[in-house]
Design an enzyme around this catalytic site. Sequence first.
Site, mmCIF file in Angstrom:
data_model
loop_
_atom_site.group_PDB
_atom_site.id
_atom_site.type_symbol
_atom_site.label_atom_id
_atom_site.label_comp_id
_atom_site.label_asym_id
_atom_site.label_seq_id
_atom_site.Cartn_x
_atom_site.Cartn_y
_atom_site.Cartn_z
ATOM 1 N N ARG A 82 -0.349 -13.880 11.841
ATOM 2 C CA ARG A 82 -0.262 -12.535 11.259
ATOM 3 C C ARG A 82 1.120 -12.291 10.651
ATOM 4 O O ARG A 82 1.248 -11.648 9.611
ATOM 5 C CB ARG A 82 -0.605 -11.487 12.320
ATOM 6 C CG ARG A 82 -0.878 -10.107 11.733
ATOM 7 C CD ARG A 82 -1.471 -9.162 12.745
ATOM 8 N NE ARG A 82 -0.577 -8.946 13.877
ATOM 9 C CZ ARG A 82 -0.913 -8.282 14.988
ATOM 10 N NH1 ARG A 82 -2.128 -7.787 15.118
ATOM 11 N NH2 ARG A 82 -0.047 -8.125 15.962
ATOM 12 N N LYS A 184 1.890 -6.038 9.428
ATOM 13 C CA LYS A 184 2.775 -5.382 10.390
ATOM 14 C C LYS A 184 4.166 -5.266 9.763
ATOM 15 O O LYS A 184 5.071 -6.052 10.055
ATOM 16 C CB LYS A 184 2.785 -6.192 11.690
ATOM 17 C CG LYS A 184 2.937 -5.317 12.914
ATOM 18 C CD LYS A 184 2.476 -6.027 14.167
ATOM 19 C CE LYS A 184 2.971 -5.368 15.404
ATOM 20 N NZ LYS A 184 2.577 -3.979 15.587
ATOM 21 N N GLU A 220 -7.232 4.004 12.377
ATOM 22 C CA GLU A 220 -6.588 3.620 13.641
ATOM 23 C C GLU A 220 -5.530 4.655 14.004
ATOM 24 O O GLU A 220 -5.452 5.707 13.379
ATOM 25 C CB GLU A 220 -6.000 2.212 13.534
ATOM 26 C CG GLU A 220 -4.926 2.051 12.488
ATOM 27 C CD GLU A 220 -4.300 0.658 12.498
ATOM 28 O OE1 GLU A 220 -4.235 0.019 13.553
ATOM 29 O OE2 GLU A 220 -3.863 0.218 11.420
HETATM 30 N N1 PLP Z 1 -2.589 -1.228 15.056
HETATM 31 C C1 PLP Z 1 -1.276 -0.997 14.888
HETATM 32 C C2 PLP Z 1 -0.858 -0.055 13.817
HETATM 33 C C3 PLP Z 1 -0.338 -1.633 15.720
HETATM 34 O O1 PLP Z 1 0.959 -1.413 15.574
HETATM 35 C C4 PLP Z 1 -0.799 -2.519 16.729
HETATM 36 C C5 PLP Z 1 0.153 -3.225 17.573
HETATM 37 O O2 PLP Z 1 0.477 -4.337 17.373
HETATM 38 C C6 PLP Z 1 -2.172 -2.721 16.865
HETATM 39 C C7 PLP Z 1 -3.036 -2.059 16.009
HETATM 40 C C8 PLP Z 1 -2.701 -3.646 17.892
HETATM 41 O O3 PLP Z 1 -2.549 -4.983 17.518
HETATM 42 P P1 PLP Z 1 -2.413 -6.118 18.610
HETATM 43 O O4 PLP Z 1 -3.617 -6.004 19.474
HETATM 44 O O5 PLP Z 1 -2.399 -7.369 17.822
HETATM 45 O O6 PLP Z 1 -1.161 -5.849 19.346
HETATM 46 C C1 COI Z 2 2.345 -3.578 19.744
HETATM 47 O O1 COI Z 2 1.382 -3.181 20.395
HETATM 48 O O2 COI Z 2 2.858 -4.688 19.905
HETATM 49 C C2 COI Z 2 2.950 -2.753 18.694
HETATM 50 O O3 COI Z 2 3.659 -3.264 17.897
HETATM 51 C C3 COI Z 2 2.686 -1.314 18.659
HETATM 52 C C4 COI Z 2 3.914 -0.497 18.678
HETATM 53 C C5 COI Z 2 3.492 0.916 18.526
HETATM 54 C C6 COI Z 2 4.727 -0.668 19.919
#
Ligand code: PLP
Ligand code: COI
Length: 341
Positions: A82, A184, A220
Amino acid sequence: MEKKNIDWGSLGFGYIKTDYRYISEYKNGSWDEGTLSTDDTVRINECAGVLQYAQTVFEGLKAYTTEDGRIVTFRPDLNGERLKSSAERLEMPVFPVDRFIDAVVETVKANQAFVPPFGSGASLYIRPYMFGTNPVIGVKPADEYQFRILTTPVGPYFKGGAKPITIRVSDFDRAAPHGTGHIKAGLNYAMSLHAIVDAHKQGFDENMYLDAATRTKVEETGGANFLFVTKDNKVVTPKSDSILPSITRRSLIYVAKEYLGLEAEEREIPFEEVKEFAECGLCGTAAVISPVGKIVDHGKEICFPSGMEKMGPVTQKLYDTLTGIQSGKIEAPKGWIKEIC
Ligand code: PLP
Ligand code: COI
């Protein structure tokens, strides 16, 4: 190895300086070999690309202590992939995925003393990030970059841990169609700061963002994907090109189907349908699965049957199975657990 003297059980989601961080620099078209440093400061030019045009992307994953005392991390290859797509979208050089995984291992190993013990409810949050460092004044990508990894021990993202939260439907948009919502990038989070400060002022824990084009579909929150459970126990999560492809959400869909024998699907979710669901949760590395008890849409309340006291039963099963896999109590699918030491 002796652990640091930290009250692991009362940690929130904050920054605590750990002993080592990883740094690799990109210059003249290639990354250097990388190193660990004890210096927690960054020194860059005043006109650096990151400072002027927000050229920065990041990742988030966690290291856990298993019941038998090993330190492991969860699907770091997907974070590496990612980060690659985030970097490509912002015209940054790619930090190779195999080097990304090695750097995560090296950084966590060096900070073992900060990895919370099994059963403490805490974990070591790992934050890989990358930014443009050389002077840029015309709008263009930088030529030089730093890739860094910092770590910090954390507890639950939302105060109250597994207690259901209340969120509101936001009047602000998080991401545009064909924009950067699916990567991200720091800019997506800068966009959300006013909305989250305002939500907190109004007494809400988070914002539910709808699709910017029609304001009719669930997207989201500022830091997690949604997961819903229908009244007949089907797991449903929003599908959109402008949300972050959450690794937790993708893992939970697999867990729902393969471990719990539930039907699970990713599809567009009209906001109008939300009131029909039995359970709602936010899923992500930081959020794990945080249950949502209530959604407020401009004064109109949607109260989920699971209530404001505890997680709904299906959310709880998903939570227990996922955290069981992450902490080594439940056998993981092949390749999900990367052992660090
Ligand atoms: N959506 C957003 C905007 C986020 O910042 C995060 C955190 O990483 C997620 C979703 C969840 O992603 P992940 O499960 O890969 O941490
Ligand atoms: C994560 O879950 O790793 C994120 O980056 C989300 C953030 C709001 C802390």
